[in-house]
Write a protein that holds these residues in place. Structure first.
Motif, PDB file in Angstrom:
ATOM      1  N   GLU A 102      47.232  -7.420 -91.336  1.00  0.00           N
ATOM      2  CA  GLU A 102      47.879  -8.075 -90.199  1.00  0.00           C
ATOM      3  C   GLU A 102      48.876  -7.128 -89.542  1.00  0.00           C
ATOM      4  O   GLU A 102      48.961  -7.043 -88.324  1.00  0.00           O
ATOM      5  CB  GLU A 102      48.608  -9.365 -90.630  1.00  0.00           C
ATOM      6  CG  GLU A 102      47.699 -10.483 -91.047  1.00  0.00           C
ATOM      7  CD  GLU A 102      47.235 -10.363 -92.490  1.00  0.00           C
ATOM      8  OE1 GLU A 102      47.780  -9.541 -93.254  1.00  0.00           O
ATOM      9  OE2 GLU A 102      46.298 -11.082 -92.857  1.00  0.00           O
ATOM     10  N   ASN A 122      38.605  -6.915 -79.865  1.00  0.00           N
ATOM     11  CA  ASN A 122      38.629  -6.957 -81.325  1.00  0.00           C
ATOM     12  C   ASN A 122      37.865  -5.773 -81.918  1.00  0.00           C
ATOM     13  O   ASN A 122      38.294  -5.185 -82.906  1.00  0.00           O
ATOM     14  CB  ASN A 122      38.055  -8.276 -81.833  1.00  0.00           C
ATOM     15  CG  ASN A 122      38.919  -9.453 -81.476  1.00  0.00           C
ATOM     16  OD1 ASN A 122      40.081  -9.296 -81.112  1.00  0.00           O
ATOM     17  ND2 ASN A 122      38.363 -10.643 -81.569  1.00  0.00           N
ATOM     18  N   GLN A 135      37.030  -9.672 -88.474  1.00  0.00           N
ATOM     19  CA  GLN A 135      38.240  -9.534 -89.291  1.00  0.00           C
ATOM     20  C   GLN A 135      39.473  -9.394 -88.407  1.00  0.00           C
ATOM     21  O   GLN A 135      40.526  -9.961 -88.701  1.00  0.00           O
ATOM     22  CB  GLN A 135      38.117  -8.332 -90.232  1.00  0.00           C
ATOM     23  CG  GLN A 135      37.110  -8.525 -91.334  1.00  0.00           C
ATOM     24  CD  GLN A 135      36.840  -7.244 -92.097  1.00  0.00           C
ATOM     25  OE1 GLN A 135      36.777  -6.158 -91.523  1.00  0.00           O
ATOM     26  NE2 GLN A 135      36.668  -7.365 -93.403  1.00  0.00           N
ATOM     27  N   TYR A 138      40.395 -12.769 -86.937  1.00  0.00           N
ATOM     28  CA  TYR A 138      41.106 -13.593 -87.926  1.00  0.00           C
ATOM     29  C   TYR A 138      42.568 -13.170 -88.028  1.00  0.00           C
ATOM     30  O   TYR A 138      43.469 -14.003 -88.040  1.00  0.00           O
ATOM     31  CB  TYR A 138      40.414 -13.489 -89.284  1.00  0.00           C
ATOM     32  CG  TYR A 138      41.145 -14.205 -90.386  1.00  0.00           C
ATOM     33  CD1 TYR A 138      41.195 -15.583 -90.420  1.00  0.00           C
ATOM     34  CD2 TYR A 138      41.797 -13.492 -91.392  1.00  0.00           C
ATOM     35  CE1 TYR A 138      41.877 -16.245 -91.425  1.00  0.00           C
ATOM     36  CE2 TYR A 138      42.476 -14.140 -92.399  1.00  0.00           C
ATOM     37  CZ  TYR A 138      42.513 -15.518 -92.413  1.00  0.00           C
ATOM     38  OH  TYR A 138      43.195 -16.165 -93.411  1.00  0.00           O
ATOM     39  N   ARG A 139      42.827 -11.845 -88.070  1.00  0.00           N
ATOM     40  CA  ARG A 139      44.210 -11.354 -88.166  1.00  0.00           C
ATOM     41  C   ARG A 139      45.006 -11.750 -86.927  1.00  0.00           C
ATOM     42  O   ARG A 139      46.175 -12.100 -87.016  1.00  0.00           O
ATOM     43  CB  ARG A 139      44.243  -9.838 -88.344  1.00  0.00           C
ATOM     44  CG  ARG A 139      43.789  -9.234 -89.671  1.00  0.00           C
ATOM     45  CD  ARG A 139      43.702 -10.190 -90.790  1.00  0.00           C
ATOM     46  NE  ARG A 139      43.322  -9.660 -92.067  1.00  0.00           N
ATOM     47  CZ  ARG A 139      42.087  -9.708 -92.579  1.00  0.00           C
ATOM     48  NH1 ARG A 139      41.076 -10.168 -91.876  1.00  0.00           N
ATOM     49  NH2 ARG A 139      41.854  -9.288 -93.807  1.00  0.00           N
ATOM     50  N   ARG A 141      44.458 -14.432 -85.115  1.00  0.00           N
ATOM     51  CA  ARG A 141      44.762 -15.867 -85.268  1.00  0.00           C
ATOM     52  C   ARG A 141      45.970 -16.073 -86.168  1.00  0.00           C
ATOM     53  O   ARG A 141      46.827 -16.916 -85.896  1.00  0.00           O
ATOM     54  CB  ARG A 141      43.548 -16.609 -85.830  1.00  0.00           C
ATOM     55  CG  ARG A 141      42.511 -16.939 -84.791  1.00  0.00           C
ATOM     56  CD  ARG A 141      41.514 -17.985 -85.251  1.00  0.00           C
ATOM     57  NE  ARG A 141      40.828 -17.678 -86.489  1.00  0.00           N
ATOM     58  CZ  ARG A 141      39.713 -16.952 -86.598  1.00  0.00           C
ATOM     59  NH1 ARG A 141      39.176 -16.437 -85.507  1.00  0.00           N
ATOM     60  NH2 ARG A 141      39.157 -16.745 -87.760  1.00  0.00           N
TER      61      ARG A 141
END
Length: 174
Positions: A102, A122, A135, A138-139, A141
């Protein structure tokens, strides 16, 4: 920590080299040389080589880095720094925690905001931090949920706008 009946506590798999190997490498390595001192699913913070690597970093002897391995775990490595003539290295402030995925995504987004660059896709961000586009999504989010960033989706063919601490990336076309 998880526990199985009749067994000791399960720990994430982590490995590190012997601290004597670190000392030998530091004494003999050329500037720019790399040494992988730990690897696994999580940082082996309790190992002597890990502790010594942090000390060498604080002393300015090495730079510390990590990267994803093809086996989907991580490896931590150090790079020998040039020492200043006259003895002491430039002061270095230690980061007490290794960079998370993250944090790596956030670092890229902050750089885009700071330099006035359009927000990366992304896939573009993923290439920089060795992650897939999913991936990275997701980070992002997670970062949005933590209210560290906000994202404005602009529609097909348009770059999204990322806002961090009141500053934003410019709009642009893909």
């Amino acid at each position: 920590m998880a526990k199985l009946a009749g067994s000791s506590a399960l720990r994430p798999v982590a490995h590190a080299i012997d601290v004597d190997d670190v000392e030998h490498w530091v004494a003999s390595a050329e500037v720019g040389a790399e040494l992988v001192y730990a690897w696994g699913l999580s940082p082996p913070r309790d190992r002597a080589a890990w502790v010594r690597a942090r000390e060498l970093f604080e002393e300015g002897e090495v730079r510390l880095h990590d990267r994803r391995r093809p086996t989907n775990d991580r490896e931590w490595y150090m790079v020998k720094r040039a020492m200043m003539v006259g003895g002491d290295a430039a002061p270095v402030i230690a980061d007490p925690v290794a960079e998370t995925e993250e944090a790596a995504v956030l670092r890229i987004l902050r750089r885009h905001v700071r330099l006035g660059l359009p927000c990366g896709t992304n896939a573009e961000i993923g290439r920089q931090v060795e992650m897939t586009a999913a991936q990275v999504a997701y980070r992002i989010r997670l970062l949005r949920a933590a209210r560290l960033i906000s994202m404005e989706e602009r529609g097909p063919g348009e770059r999204r706008i990322c806002t961090i601490s009141g500053r934003s990336t410019p709009a642009g076309r893909l």
